[in-house]
Write an enzyme that holds these catalytic residues in place. Structure first.
Site, short mmCIF file in Angstrom:
data_model
loop_
_atom_site.label_atom_id
_atom_site.label_comp_id
_atom_site.label_asym_id
_atom_site.label_seq_id
_atom_site.Cartn_x
_atom_site.Cartn_y
_atom_site.Cartn_z
N HIS A 162 44.54 15.33 61.54
CA HIS A 162 45.93 15.44 61.09
C HIS A 162 46.27 16.84 60.57
CE1 HIS A 162 46.05 10.78 60.55
NE2 HIS A 162 46.31 11.15 61.77
N ASP A 195 42.59 17.56 53.05
CA ASP A 195 42.27 18.14 51.74
C ASP A 195 41.15 19.17 51.74
OD1 ASP A 195 39.97 16.54 51.99
OD2 ASP A 195 40.81 14.93 50.75
P1 NAD Z 1 44.80 4.69 53.64
O1 NAD Z 1 45.49 5.28 52.48
O2 NAD Z 1 45.59 3.94 54.63
O3 NAD Z 1 43.59 3.75 53.19
C1 NAD Z 1 42.57 4.14 52.35
C2 NAD Z 1 41.34 3.26 52.59
O4 NAD Z 1 40.30 3.69 51.71
C3 NAD Z 1 41.54 1.76 52.32
O5 NAD Z 1 40.96 1.01 53.36
C4 NAD Z 1 40.79 1.52 51.00
O6 NAD Z 1 40.26 0.22 50.90
C5 NAD Z 1 39.69 2.55 51.11
N1 NAD Z 1 39.13 3.03 49.84
C6 NAD Z 1 39.76 3.23 48.65
N2 NAD Z 1 38.91 3.74 47.74
C7 NAD Z 1 37.70 3.85 48.36
C8 NAD Z 1 36.43 4.33 47.94
N3 NAD Z 1 36.21 4.79 46.70
N4 NAD Z 1 35.40 4.29 48.83
C9 NAD Z 1 35.61 3.82 50.10
N5 NAD Z 1 36.80 3.37 50.55
C10 NAD Z 1 37.84 3.40 49.69
O7 NAD Z 1 44.07 5.89 54.30
P2 NAD Z 1 43.92 6.26 55.79
O8 NAD Z 1 43.63 5.05 56.61
O9 NAD Z 1 43.02 7.38 55.82
O10 NAD Z 1 45.40 6.72 56.28
C11 NAD Z 1 46.32 7.43 55.51
C12 NAD Z 1 46.69 8.76 56.12
O11 NAD Z 1 47.17 9.53 55.06
C13 NAD Z 1 45.54 9.51 56.66
O12 NAD Z 1 45.75 9.62 58.00
C14 NAD Z 1 45.58 10.88 56.01
O13 NAD Z 1 46.04 11.86 56.91
C15 NAD Z 1 46.60 10.82 54.96
N6 NAD Z 1 46.10 11.03 53.59
C16 NAD Z 1 45.19 12.00 53.34
C17 NAD Z 1 44.70 12.17 52.07
C18 NAD Z 1 43.67 13.25 51.84
O14 NAD Z 1 43.67 14.26 52.55
N7 NAD Z 1 42.76 13.06 50.89
C19 NAD Z 1 45.15 11.37 51.02
C20 NAD Z 1 46.12 10.41 51.31
C21 NAD Z 1 46.57 10.25 52.61
#
Ligand code: NAD
Length: 247
Positions: free
Chosen positions: A119, A104
């Protein structure tokens, strides 16, 4: 001062090579939902749209969801206090680099400089035929799929889909950072996405202390985490920065 916050602050202040590693959780407070969990994107969308074979065979359908997820709605998000606190830690020499699984661009917008995008990124698009790159904001997504201006090939976001490899430069720099880290700060990631999920393990095996920030337990918490700071990243990280000033 909270005991765990103090412990984490002391580790970071004394670190010679502290590295941060972030996942979708750090951007939740910027309005971007994570993939997993009850509020995650996969409760609403089928992850197959991000499978590389599906993209090549059902390009238009895949692009419709990609546009909605990553361009209509990601595009409006702004860095939150967690992204800003990490940028400030780098500026002060506390953090040497940041590895992110996110696509992002919010770490860079917050001012982080040494960022390894494990990624890839949604900021650019790449032609699936001639590999020409474009800035995403220069591409008109009103007609799908978007096409290359040079060869008319289909454009694909410059982040990796299921079934694709990690961008080599980010993979190499991230592995080196994990091997050399003495403190590894893991924020907002479940630890379920391979091979990114191995990085904290590599750091641990090479002697790093693991500090973790998450609202709930992850795959790391009861296994390799030394200091667990439970709570929202946007609340905890500014407090951690403040605690570093006081230890
Ligand atoms: P995930 O979706 O598997 O898990 C998100 C994690 O964040 C969980 O452990 C949850 O408990 C925690 N969480 C939620 N809200 C939080 C907060 N306010 N503060 C701290 N922790 C919080 O995410 P992941 O393990 O990063 O894997 C998903 C994959 O999807 C990533 O590899 C990424 O490439 C992609 N992704 C990216 C985005 C982005 O760019 N913002 C968004 C969604 C998914």
């Amino acid at each position: 001062m909270d005991k765990y916050l103090f412990e984490a602050a002391k580790l970071l202040k004394n670190a010679k090579f502290a590295i941060a590693f972030t996942g979708a959780g750090i951007s939740v407070e910027s309005g971007i939902p994570p993939f997993r969990g009850s509020t995650g994107l996969w409760s609403k969308y089928d992850p197959v749209v991000l499978d590389i074979n599906y993209f090549h065979t059902n390009t238009n359908d895949a692009w419709k969801v990609i546009r909605e997820l990553f361009y209509d709605f990601f595009g409006k998000a702004k860095p939150n206090p967690a992204h800003k606190a990490l940028a400030e830690m780098e500026k002060r020499g506390i953090l040497k680099a940041l590895i992110t699984q996110n696509i992002d661009n919010l770490h860079q917008e917050a001012g982080s400089k040494e960022v390894y995008e494990y990624h890839g990124t949604a900021q650019t698009m790449v032609c699936t035929e001639c590999a020409s790159k474009y800035h995403s904001s220069d591409i008109d997504l009103s007609v799908l799929p978007p096409l290359c201006k040079k060869c008319n090939g289909v454009l694909k976001p410059d982040f990796i889909f299921f079934g694709e490899g990690i961008p080599p430069e980010a993979a190499q720099k991230s592995a080196e950072a994990a091997e050399n880290a003495d403190v590894f700060l893991v924020i907002g990631t479940t630890g379920e996405v391979m091979p990114a999920s191995m990085l904290p393990q590599i750091a641990k095996q090479n002697g790093a202390k693991i500090i973790e920030v998450n609202v709930e337990n992850s795959n790391y918490t009861n296994h390799i985490t030394d200091v667990f700071l439970q709570g929202k990243a946007g609340n905890i990280l500014p407090k951690l920065l403040e605690a570093i000033n006081r230890v």
